[in-house]
Design an enzyme around this catalytic site. Structure first.
Site, PDB file in Angstrom:
ATOM      1  N   GLY A  45       0.958  -1.210   0.011  1.00  0.00           N
ATOM      2  CA  GLY A  45      -0.002  -0.138   0.010  1.00  0.00           C
ATOM      3  C   GLY A  45       0.823   1.212   0.089  1.00  0.00           C
ATOM      4  O   GLY A  45       2.140   1.283   0.470  1.00  0.00           O
ATOM      5  N   GLN A  50       3.048   9.807   1.706  1.00  0.00           N
ATOM      6  CA  GLN A  50       4.073   9.014   1.711  1.00  0.00           C
ATOM      7  C   GLN A  50       4.951   9.508   0.601  1.00  0.00           C
ATOM      8  O   GLN A  50       6.373   9.179   0.632  1.00  0.00           O
ATOM      9  CB  GLN A  50       4.296   7.485   1.658  1.00  0.00           C
ATOM     10  CG  GLN A  50       3.556   7.193   3.211  1.00  0.00           C
ATOM     11  CD  GLN A  50       3.168   5.744   2.948  1.00  0.00           C
ATOM     12  OE1 GLN A  50       2.366   4.990   2.605  1.00  0.00           O
ATOM     13  NE2 GLN A  50       4.303   4.901   3.482  1.00  0.00           N
ATOM     14  N   CYS A 106       6.086  -0.142   7.455  1.00  0.00           N
ATOM     15  CA  CYS A 106       5.719   0.867   6.708  1.00  0.00           C
ATOM     16  C   CYS A 106       6.809   1.358   5.984  1.00  0.00           C
ATOM     17  O   CYS A 106       7.892   1.215   6.786  1.00  0.00           O
ATOM     18  CB  CYS A 106       5.154   2.002   7.849  1.00  0.00           C
ATOM     19  SG  CYS A 106       4.724   3.520   6.893  1.00  0.00           S
ATOM     20  N   LEU A 107       6.528   1.605   4.824  1.00  0.00           N
ATOM     21  CA  LEU A 107       7.639   2.010   3.987  1.00  0.00           C
ATOM     22  C   LEU A 107       8.295   3.342   4.484  1.00  0.00           C
ATOM     23  O   LEU A 107       9.648   3.454   4.404  1.00  0.00           O
ATOM     24  CB  LEU A 107       7.248   2.435   2.572  1.00  0.00           C
ATOM     25  CG  LEU A 107       6.889   1.161   1.681  1.00  0.00           C
ATOM     26  CD1 LEU A 107       6.183   1.406   0.358  1.00  0.00           C
ATOM     27  CD2 LEU A 107       7.729   0.050   1.412  1.00  0.00           C
ATOM     28  N   HIS A 148      -4.361   0.812   7.507  1.00  0.00           N
ATOM     29  CA  HIS A 148      -3.124   1.316   7.551  1.00  0.00           C
ATOM     30  C   HIS A 148      -3.033   2.496   6.637  1.00  0.00           C
ATOM     31  O   HIS A 148      -2.420   3.798   7.052  1.00  0.00           O
ATOM     32  CB  HIS A 148      -2.270   0.131   7.374  1.00  0.00           C
ATOM     33  CG  HIS A 148      -0.700   0.778   7.414  1.00  0.00           C
ATOM     34  ND1 HIS A 148       0.244   0.322   8.285  1.00  0.00           N
ATOM     35  CD2 HIS A 148       0.196   1.482   6.719  1.00  0.00           C
ATOM     36  CE1 HIS A 148       1.358   0.741   8.145  1.00  0.00           C
ATOM     37  NE2 HIS A 148       1.352   1.395   6.779  1.00  0.00           N
ATOM     38  N   GLU A 149      -3.315   2.448   5.550  1.00  0.00           N
ATOM     39  CA  GLU A 149      -3.226   3.383   4.382  1.00  0.00           C
ATOM     40  C   GLU A 149      -3.953   4.919   4.813  1.00  0.00           C
ATOM     41  O   GLU A 149      -3.748   5.887   4.718  1.00  0.00           O
ATOM     42  CB  GLU A 149      -3.570   2.892   3.033  1.00  0.00           C
ATOM     43  CG  GLU A 149      -2.402   1.828   2.485  1.00  0.00           C
ATOM     44  CD  GLU A 149      -1.008   2.144   2.665  1.00  0.00           C
ATOM     45  OE1 GLU A 149      -0.556   3.391   2.669  1.00  0.00           O
ATOM     46  OE2 GLU A 149      -0.317   1.293   3.170  1.00  0.00           O
ATOM     47  N   HIS A 152      -2.769   6.895   7.113  1.00  0.00           N
ATOM     48  CA  HIS A 152      -1.835   7.868   6.641  1.00  0.00           C
ATOM     49  C   HIS A 152      -2.258   9.217   6.168  1.00  0.00           C
ATOM     50  O   HIS A 152      -1.984  10.179   6.526  1.00  0.00           O
ATOM     51  CB  HIS A 152      -0.958   7.575   5.591  1.00  0.00           C
ATOM     52  CG  HIS A 152      -0.100   6.607   5.843  1.00  0.00           C
ATOM     53  ND1 HIS A 152       0.992   7.023   6.577  1.00  0.00           N
ATOM     54  CD2 HIS A 152       0.479   5.288   5.477  1.00  0.00           C
ATOM     55  CE1 HIS A 152       2.089   6.004   6.517  1.00  0.00           C
ATOM     56  NE2 HIS A 152       1.764   4.870   6.025  1.00  0.00           N
TER      57      HIS A 152
END
Length: 192
Positions: A45, A50, A106-107, A148-149, A152
């Site tokens: 995702g 991000q 997480c990236l 999760h996304e 963000h």
């Protein structure tokens, strides 16, 4: 085009994002770039903050998680085989089901993974790429990736769910990420 992932510490990751309209500049290009960036970074995702955009947009592909599971493991989850989807102007309508733990990463916060509790089910209103409205309920791993996304675009990170003691223990690692003292195999941009 592969875009740099914004690292922990950047203010955009703590911003509640704005809805967009169909005339948002180069939206289709942005979505294509987000898919390319997500896959190049081995993510499942990616949310607009991000990549340094404060808009309510994220992409996710839970099919990748299921592809890596054996058949018995897949049977544990009601959302097999997952979905690949774009979410624009998403707003959660309802959370349902028991909270369950799953190891998340997480990236934007590389090299840190923790068990995070989230609801089994989410009902979310959103627009697709053609700006068609949807209200849909998701469950299992797909719901988890969506939540999760979604966090963000609400200015939240998965580490916010951790107990204060656990957060204090990882402060050094988080500080290193903010300073750019982390090695990853994808493009990152660090707070100045």
């Amino acid at each position: 085009m592969i875009l740099p992932i914004i690292a922990y510490g950047a203010p955009v990751l703590r911003t509640v994002c704005k809805d967009i309209t169909p005339d948002y500049p180069q939206l289709n290009r942005l979505i294509d770039d987000m898919w390319e960036t997500m896959y190049a970074s081995s993510g499942v995702g990616l949310a607009a903050p991000q990549i340094n955009r404060d808009v309510r947009l994220f992409v996710m592909d839970s099919t990748q998680i299921f592809a890596g599971m054996d058949e018995n493991e897949r049977k544990k989850y009601p959302d097999t085989p997952g979905i690949k989807q774009v979410f624009i102007n998403a707003h959660v309508k309802e959370l349902d089901g028991k909270e369950w733990a799953y190891n998340e990463g997480c990236l934007s916060i590389p090299k840190i993974r923790e068990d995070i509790y989230r609801n089994e089910e989410v009902t979310i209103g959103y627009m697709d790429e053609q700006f068609q409205p949807h209200i849909q309920t998701f469950n299992g791993i797909t719901a988890r990736v969506i939540l999760h996304e979604y966090d963000h675009i609400e200015g939240k990170l998965f580490i916010d769910y951790l107990k204060p003691f656990k957060r204090r223990l990882m402060k050094g690692k988080l500080d290193d990420i903010t300073k750019g003292k982390v090695s990853v195999d994808y493009k990152m941009s660090f707070a100045k």
